[in-house]
Design a protein around this motif. Structure first.
Motif, PDB file in Angstrom:
ATOM      1  N   ASN A 251     -60.234 -27.211-110.772  1.00  0.00           N
ATOM      2  CA  ASN A 251     -59.916 -26.161-111.750  1.00  0.00           C
ATOM      3  C   ASN A 251     -60.013 -24.788-111.094  1.00  0.00           C
ATOM      4  OD1 ASN A 251     -59.469 -24.563-113.969  1.00  0.00           O
ATOM      5  ND2 ASN A 251     -61.366 -25.101-115.025  1.00  0.00           N
TER       6      ASN A 251
ATOM      7  N   ARG B  26     -59.340 -21.956-112.227  1.00  0.00           N
ATOM      8  CA  ARG B  26     -59.815 -20.900-113.122  1.00  0.00           C
ATOM      9  C   ARG B  26     -61.332 -20.735-113.067  1.00  0.00           C
ATOM     10  NH1 ARG B  26     -57.784 -16.823-115.717  1.00  0.00           N
ATOM     11  NH2 ARG B  26     -58.426 -17.383-117.814  1.00  0.00           N
ATOM     12  N   ASP B  27     -62.020 -21.653-112.404  1.00  0.00           N
ATOM     13  CA  ASP B  27     -63.459 -21.471-112.222  1.00  0.00           C
ATOM     14  C   ASP B  27     -63.762 -20.340-111.240  1.00  0.00           C
ATOM     15  OD1 ASP B  27     -64.200 -23.496-113.975  1.00  0.00           O
ATOM     16  OD2 ASP B  27     -64.251 -25.032-112.405  1.00  0.00           O
TER      17      ASP B  27
ATOM     18  N   HIS C 110     -54.068 -18.812-114.061  1.00  0.00           N
ATOM     19  CA  HIS C 110     -53.877 -20.242-114.307  1.00  0.00           C
ATOM     20  C   HIS C 110     -53.101 -20.903-113.165  1.00  0.00           C
ATOM     21  CE1 HIS C 110     -55.392 -20.450-118.431  1.00  0.00           C
ATOM     22  NE2 HIS C 110     -54.772 -19.313-118.683  1.00  0.00           N
TER      23      HIS C 110
END
Length: 300
Positions: free
Chosen positions: A239, A241-242, A247
């Motif tokens: 992910n 977005r961490d 995005h």
């Protein structure tokens, strides 16, 4: 002197727009609840857009710049409260395009749900439809990622923080995912051109002609901050977005319609330099998110 009503006026796009139009010869009214510092040389209409009553009925505007409408109710309530006006310009979003359409997205393609943007995108679609139902000659603008002074999202400010702290930058995968940007001043300039020229097209994708990949964007942010760049590529973490402010979603807008009016656009490096100078003196404008803490805990 054209008289314009700007919804908002206190945060990023609406704040920049109120300042820009006031500085460029417009009589500017801002509609907000009065909870923040107001832009200079504007007239405040202190009210909630959902509880306007007859506050606007006695006023007339050459243009309504609706920058803070996020759904159909926002548009409906403002339209019901307005007195006479000539033009209505809604700032929508590129999130209205389903991600499975062919790219670059063009204004003639159908809008629909986008799984990346979710409710935000479908609400923007509903706002557009509500407006066109009542004001079929309204103008709708669909931007990609907006940037520039007064930024309130921790996007380029996050990269600036990494730069000035001397950190390496953690780039998702190979960094070749394209990003499309649009400087907030170019958005204002384009709105100004619409009000001057009243083009026959009424729906516009707005954005830079060219996209850049993540690698280039990060490089330009570090250059804008006048800091050396070292890069670490992240291939294993699922992910992005961490630890990264965008995005994992690649999309490109066709801006041919826009470019016929807005011939010159701000160079991305110059725009990032302006954004960096603003952020240096207004670090509170873009509240920080937990990217750095995640990086320190997982990638160091």
């Amino acid at each position: 002197m054209k008289r314009v009503l700007i919804t908002g006026g206190t945060v990023f796009v609406s704040r920049f727009a109120a300042t820009w139009f006031a500085e460029n010869g417009y009589e500017v009214f801002v509609l907000n609840r009065g909870n923040h510092l107001q832009p200079e040389n504007t007239t405040l209409i202190k009210a909630d857009r959902h509880q306007l009553g007859d506050r606007l009925k006695h006023l007339s505007f050459d243009a309504v710049l609706d920058i803070t409408a996020y759904d159909a109710q926002d548009v409906h309530d403002l339209l019901n409260a307005l007195g006479p006006f000539d033009d209505y310009i809604l700032i929508s979003s590129s999130a209205v395009y389903p991600e499975n359409l062919s790219q670059p997205f063009v204004e003639t393609q159908p809008v629909g749900p986008n799984t990346i943007w979710g409710k935000y995108g479908t609400d923007k679609i509903a706002a557009e439809q509500e407006l066109l139902k009542s004001v079929p000659n309204a103008y709708i603008l669909r931007p990609p990622y907006l940037y520039g002074p007064m930024q309130n999202l921790y996007r380029e400010p996050f990269v600036f923080d990494c730069a000035v702290q001397g950190r390496p930058f953690y780039i998702p995968k190979d960094g070749k995912m394209p990003l499309q940007f649009f400087h907030v001043e170019d958005l204002c300039r384009f709105i100004h051109l619409i009000l001057q020229n009243h083009p026959s097209d009424h729906i516009f994708n707005v954005g830079n002609r060219e996209t850049v990949d993540i690698n280039t964007f990060v490089k330009l942010c570090y250059e804008a901050a006048n800091c050396p760049l070292s890069v670490q590529h992240v291939f294993s973490h699922p992910n992005q977005r961490d630890y990264f402010p965008f995005h994992n979603y690649s999309y490109v807008l066709d801006t041919t319609r826009q470019n016929k009016l807005l011939v010159q656009q701000k160079d991305l490096l110059q725009g990032l330099k302006e954004s960096f100078l603003w952020y240096q003196s207004h670090p509170e404008d873009a509240p920080k998110r937990g990217y750095l803490a995640f990086i320190d805990q997982n990638f160091q």
